[in-house]
Motif scaffolding. Structure first.
Motif, PDB file in Angstrom:
ATOM      1  N   ASP A 163       0.823  -1.208   0.000  1.00  0.00           N
ATOM      2  CA  ASP A 163       0.000   0.000   0.000  1.00  0.00           C
ATOM      3  C   ASP A 163       0.859   1.260   0.000  1.00  0.00           C
ATOM      4  N   VAL A 164       1.932   1.247   0.778  1.00  0.00           N
ATOM      5  CA  VAL A 164       2.864   2.384   0.798  1.00  0.00           C
ATOM      6  C   VAL A 164       3.474   2.572  -0.592  1.00  0.00           C
ATOM      7  N   SER A 165       3.870   1.473  -1.213  1.00  0.00           N
ATOM      8  CA  SER A 165       4.478   1.535  -2.546  1.00  0.00           C
ATOM      9  C   SER A 165       3.523   2.132  -3.569  1.00  0.00           C
ATOM     10  N   GLU A 166       2.274   1.670  -3.557  1.00  0.00           N
ATOM     11  CA  GLU A 166       1.289   2.171  -4.511  1.00  0.00           C
ATOM     12  C   GLU A 166       1.003   3.654  -4.282  1.00  0.00           C
ATOM     13  N   ASP A 167       0.842   4.037  -3.022  1.00  0.00           N
ATOM     14  CA  ASP A 167       0.530   5.428  -2.685  1.00  0.00           C
ATOM     15  C   ASP A 167       1.657   6.357  -3.123  1.00  0.00           C
TER      16      ASP A 167
END
Length: 293
Positions: A163-167
């Motif tokens: 999720d951090v990567s996508e954001d």
């Protein structure tokens, strides 16, 4: 007066005086001409002491220099200290190294923070962290060679997952497009940390066989990276209980690269600290990777 972030690991992770230039010249002795093609969207580089991982890191920066330096490097590194915001963008000012000052792209950093659902503007997370600092002498050395001014956006990650990567990957892409900024993302990471020093001995092998076993584990992760497979990378890490320290930055680089039109990834160099130290008490893997349009 602009905020100055002073070096935390000059003289330990890398030389603090004239020896730094000598070391960089040794690493980059095969450097070609400065390019202008700008196919590279992102790179992966290690952040250990230069004696162990400096040559591997130099392969990433050599490729970027010969492809063409961007306006701004967005550099993501793991937060080893636990200080500050879990997702911390350095707000403004300059970072100082033995090679001088490099300016923070405050406009881009602020735009990334606004577009992200999770990032904060915070300097505390960066105060003693080495994972971003060790990348800067390479950038400064090559910017000087190219006669080009470049800026940085340092981002320290205390939380690292899909999720951090996508954001962050999406926020960096959208912010760079909004501002018309030419960007390269750098994911600062080391790979497996093996040995009693790290309290991590998932398998036993004779000393001479250990680097090969560690390489096998690292390449399970690297293959996913080369396939732009963020979820597959994190799945491999969890299944192996792998000790790669900067997967969130790598995931962010993949997401950004995908959005920026990258079509291929290339492994430029791989090694382990064992090649220098010959110690089995602590062995760390290092890889240089670039993503290209």
């Amino acid at each position: 007066m602009a905020e100055v972030r002073y070096p935390a690991v000059a003289g330990s992770f890398y030389p603090s005086g004239g020896a730094l230039i000598e070391m960089l010249e040794e690493f980059l002795g095969d450097l070609g001409k400065a390019g202008s093609e700008r196919r590279i969207t992102a790179g992966v580089a290690p952040h250990a002491g230069y004696v162990f991982s400096g040559y591997t890191a130099s392969r990433t920066y050599k490729a970027i220099y010969e492809d063409g330096l961007p306006e701004t490097f967005v550099i993501l590194g793991p937060n080893h200290t636990g200080l500050g915001s879990p997702i911390a963008i350095y707000p403004e000012g300059e970072w100082l190294t033995p090679l001088g000052e490099i300016e923070v792209d405050a406009e881009l950093g602020t735009a990334i923070a606004k577009l992200s659902g999770i990032a904060d503007l915070d300097e505390l997370a960066h105060r003693y962290e080495h994972s971003i600092e060790v990348q800067l002498p390479f950038i400064q050395y090559l910017a000087e060679k190219a006669g080009k001014e470049v800026k940085i956006v340092p981002i320290a990650l205390g939380i690292q997952d899909e999720d951090v990567s996508e954001d962050l990957g999406r926020a960096i892409f959208e912010a760079s497009k909004e501002l018309g900024r030419d960007v390269v993302v750098i994911a600062s990471t080391d790979f497996m940390h093996y040995g009693p020093v790290y309290g991590y001995v998932p398998f036993r092998a004779r000393a001479g066989e250990l680097p090969h076993r560690i390489k096998e584990w690292d390449f399970r992760v690297i293959r996913r990276i080369l396939d732009f497979d963020v979820r597959g990378m994190f799945r491999e890490l969890r299944e192996m209980d792998h000790t790669m320290c900067g997967p969130g930055g790598v995931g962010t680089a993949i997401v950004y690269s995908r959005l920026a039109g990258a079509l291929e990834a290339e492994l430029l160099h791989y090694t382990t600290s064992y090649e220098v130290s010959r110690s089995t008490d602590a062995i760390v893997g290092y890889a240089s990777i670039v993503f290209k349009r």
